[in-house]
Design an enzyme around this catalytic site. Sequence first.
Site, PDB file in Angstrom:
ATOM      1  N   GLY A  11      50.306  72.044   9.052  1.00  0.00           N
ATOM      2  CA  GLY A  11      49.244  71.079   8.777  1.00  0.00           C
ATOM      3  C   GLY A  11      48.512  71.319   7.477  1.00  0.00           C
ATOM      4  O   GLY A  11      47.590  70.579   7.134  1.00  0.00           O
ATOM      5  N   TYR A  51      59.988  67.244   3.581  1.00  0.00           N
ATOM      6  CA  TYR A  51      60.543  66.207   4.459  1.00  0.00           C
ATOM      7  C   TYR A  51      61.232  65.096   3.670  1.00  0.00           C
ATOM      8  O   TYR A  51      61.160  63.923   4.031  1.00  0.00           O
ATOM      9  CB  TYR A  51      59.450  65.628   5.367  1.00  0.00           C
ATOM     10  CG  TYR A  51      58.765  66.690   6.202  1.00  0.00           C
ATOM     11  CD1 TYR A  51      59.409  67.258   7.291  1.00  0.00           C
ATOM     12  CD2 TYR A  51      57.499  67.170   5.863  1.00  0.00           C
ATOM     13  CE1 TYR A  51      58.797  68.255   8.036  1.00  0.00           C
ATOM     14  CE2 TYR A  51      56.887  68.165   6.591  1.00  0.00           C
ATOM     15  CZ  TYR A  51      57.544  68.701   7.677  1.00  0.00           C
ATOM     16  OH  TYR A  51      56.941  69.691   8.416  1.00  0.00           O
ATOM     17  N   SER A 100      50.220  67.191  10.823  1.00  0.00           N
ATOM     18  CA  SER A 100      50.502  67.427   9.405  1.00  0.00           C
ATOM     19  C   SER A 100      49.480  66.734   8.525  1.00  0.00           C
ATOM     20  O   SER A 100      48.963  65.683   8.856  1.00  0.00           O
ATOM     21  CB  SER A 100      51.903  66.936   9.061  1.00  0.00           C
ATOM     22  OG  SER A 100      52.846  67.840   9.568  1.00  0.00           O
ATOM     23  N   HIS A 108      49.432  73.022  16.888  1.00  0.00           N
ATOM     24  CA  HIS A 108      49.700  72.371  15.589  1.00  0.00           C
ATOM     25  C   HIS A 108      48.661  71.274  15.438  1.00  0.00           C
ATOM     26  O   HIS A 108      48.595  70.356  16.243  1.00  0.00           O
ATOM     27  CB  HIS A 108      51.122  71.806  15.538  1.00  0.00           C
ATOM     28  CG  HIS A 108      51.562  71.454  14.144  1.00  0.00           C
ATOM     29  ND1 HIS A 108      50.865  70.568  13.348  1.00  0.00           N
ATOM     30  CD2 HIS A 108      52.609  71.876  13.399  1.00  0.00           C
ATOM     31  CE1 HIS A 108      51.468  70.465  12.175  1.00  0.00           C
ATOM     32  NE2 HIS A 108      52.528  71.264  12.180  1.00  0.00           N
ATOM     33  N   LYS A 158      62.403  73.085   9.079  1.00  0.00           N
ATOM     34  CA  LYS A 158      62.675  71.648   9.152  1.00  0.00           C
ATOM     35  C   LYS A 158      62.190  70.901   7.919  1.00  0.00           C
ATOM     36  O   LYS A 158      62.706  69.851   7.571  1.00  0.00           O
ATOM     37  CB  LYS A 158      61.990  71.050  10.393  1.00  0.00           C
ATOM     38  CG  LYS A 158      60.479  71.207  10.391  1.00  0.00           C
ATOM     39  CD  LYS A 158      59.846  70.608  11.614  1.00  0.00           C
ATOM     40  CE  LYS A 158      59.895  71.502  12.838  1.00  0.00           C
ATOM     41  NZ  LYS A 158      59.185  72.803  12.730  1.00  0.00           N
ATOM     42  N   ASP A 217      54.911  57.896   4.972  1.00  0.00           N
ATOM     43  CA  ASP A 217      53.678  58.101   4.219  1.00  0.00           C
ATOM     44  C   ASP A 217      53.556  57.061   3.112  1.00  0.00           C
ATOM     45  O   ASP A 217      53.871  57.321   1.968  1.00  0.00           O
ATOM     46  CB  ASP A 217      53.705  59.510   3.613  1.00  0.00           C
ATOM     47  CG  ASP A 217      52.373  59.862   2.985  1.00  0.00           C
ATOM     48  OD1 ASP A 217      51.498  58.984   2.911  1.00  0.00           O
ATOM     49  OD2 ASP A 217      52.224  61.016   2.560  1.00  0.00           O
ATOM     50  N   GLU A 267      52.750  78.270  10.801  1.00  0.00           N
ATOM     51  CA  GLU A 267      54.084  77.662  10.589  1.00  0.00           C
ATOM     52  C   GLU A 267      54.010  76.607   9.486  1.00  0.00           C
ATOM     53  O   GLU A 267      54.303  75.432   9.715  1.00  0.00           O
ATOM     54  CB  GLU A 267      54.561  76.997  11.889  1.00  0.00           C
ATOM     55  CG  GLU A 267      54.693  77.927  13.065  1.00  0.00           C
ATOM     56  CD  GLU A 267      54.799  77.161  14.399  1.00  0.00           C
ATOM     57  OE1 GLU A 267      54.824  75.913  14.393  1.00  0.00           O
ATOM     58  OE2 GLU A 267      54.825  77.821  15.439  1.00  0.00           O
ATOM     59  N   PRO A 268      53.616  76.986   8.269  1.00  0.00           N
ATOM     60  CA  PRO A 268      53.478  75.984   7.219  1.00  0.00           C
ATOM     61  C   PRO A 268      54.822  75.452   6.740  1.00  0.00           C
ATOM     62  O   PRO A 268      55.758  76.219   6.552  1.00  0.00           O
ATOM     63  CB  PRO A 268      52.782  76.768   6.091  1.00  0.00           C
ATOM     64  CG  PRO A 268      53.190  78.185   6.325  1.00  0.00           C
ATOM     65  CD  PRO A 268      53.327  78.351   7.811  1.00  0.00           C
TER      66      PRO A 268
HETATM   67  N1  PLP Z   1      55.559  73.683  13.347  1.00  0.00           N
HETATM   68  C1  PLP Z   1      55.933  72.672  14.139  1.00  0.00           C
HETATM   69  C2  PLP Z   1      56.156  72.967  15.576  1.00  0.00           C
HETATM   70  C3  PLP Z   1      56.104  71.364  13.626  1.00  0.00           C
HETATM   71  O1  PLP Z   1      56.468  70.369  14.444  1.00  0.00           O
HETATM   72  C4  PLP Z   1      55.892  71.146  12.238  1.00  0.00           C
HETATM   73  C5  PLP Z   1      56.043  69.812  11.661  1.00  0.00           C
HETATM   74  O2  PLP Z   1      56.370  68.849  12.298  1.00  0.00           O
HETATM   75  C6  PLP Z   1      55.541  72.242  11.430  1.00  0.00           C
HETATM   76  C7  PLP Z   1      55.356  73.492  12.013  1.00  0.00           C
HETATM   77  C8  PLP Z   1      55.282  72.104   9.950  1.00  0.00           C
HETATM   78  O3  PLP Z   1      54.136  71.369   9.740  1.00  0.00           O
HETATM   79  P1  PLP Z   1      53.593  71.069   8.268  1.00  0.00           P
HETATM   80  O4  PLP Z   1      54.729  70.600   7.451  1.00  0.00           O
HETATM   81  O5  PLP Z   1      52.533  70.044   8.475  1.00  0.00           O
HETATM   82  O6  PLP Z   1      53.006  72.349   7.741  1.00  0.00           O
END
Ligand code: PLP
Length: 418
Positions: free
Chosen positions: A234, A364, A197, A194, A66, A319, A265-266
Amino acid sequence: MTFDKCGVYILDNESTATRFIDKKIKELDSMDSEEPFQVLNLDTLIQMHLKWLSYLPRIKPFYAVKCNSTETVLRTLNALGTGFDCASKGEISQVLSLGVKPENIIYAHTTKPQSHIKYACAQGVNLMTFDDEEELRKVSRCHPKAKLVLRIAVDDSSSFYRLSSKFGAGLNSTGRLLECAAELGLEVVGVSFHIGSKCTQSLAFRQAIADARSVFDTAKLLGFQFSLLDIGGGFSGIDVPFSEVINGALDEYFPFESGVQVIAEPGWYYAESPFTLAANVIAKRLIMEDMRKEGVPERLMMYYLNDGVYGSLNFLLRDLNYHMIPILFIWGPTCDCIDKIVDNYLIPELHVGDWLLIDNIGAYGISMSTEFNGFKRSNIYSVVTNETWHTLKLSVFLSLYKCVMVSDSCKHLVCFFT
Ligand code: PLP
């Protein structure tokens, strides 16, 4: 500079991403075009991955699609051996179409449409998260053989973007949820969380890992054999600042000998720094002239760029304290007054037709961009140095698993896969 079949510009020995941007700007100028564009520096993406491997060697990253689903990012990370965190049928289908194996995907969304669960089932994507009973019932109807991961809510108060009010089971409901899963005959294999972020406090990770441990213990009492811990996203885009705390907490609560596989899940971590935006100054306006007061510049200007918060800089909507280089008093191109990029920053005067480069814009931004007011999304050009390209080719085409005659940096990658 050559252009490879898969759409990556390979920089010859003395070239750099910055020189590439210069050339691109000259080329656009010569065609009377001022379209904004982004450059994805694959060397930076690969360096982020190598850094991850050295700071967090026990944790396999499942990149959060995403955050930036640019195909070259996904292809490169697949070649490097990361897994993928997908949030929908669309994301699952995108990564599968690039050759990602179903077992390298976690469907990490706790509120899934039934048709998307059925799609995951049909594709052999088994790992997925849940955080309540209704979701369990859906999964038992649509994918009874799923390997479920219980997402828990954690203290996310030290993160900029908090998620635990929307997702995650409270610790006191985990026992009940596991009993429900058992009644439905579902397999639950582990715990995820999680931290939110842009987490600013390493101890938040420590506490969340301790919370996950307590859920593992509850699960054991109920007869489950958990084998997976997913510590979510995060992580900062620039560094891995919390690695010592995270590794320490893992050693304490999930020692290596426990056999528990640890994944994360970075998103931000990987996607932010490899992307640079080149945007054109399409208009300027003088708002104050000749104040002749100490500390006040002689002229204050407003600038209007041809990319903004509805496009590549969408993350700015969330942000407002984001620090970009350079930052100055500028607006995006649309008619909307919230399309403001930054204010109160002093720079030498710019002119219509000048280009501004803005670094670290990969997370993002493009993935949440729109074509509001008819402004097209910016093109993305991927670049990589000759040296890295050949290392990558080795890893992609000579089968990394069997690769022994490789350079030091490639050996590092080999370690990751085995
Ligand atoms: N995993 C899940 C379920 C999320 O909702 C998100 C971000 O919204 C992420 C991973 C990625 O997080 P980040 O970009 O903070 O590493």
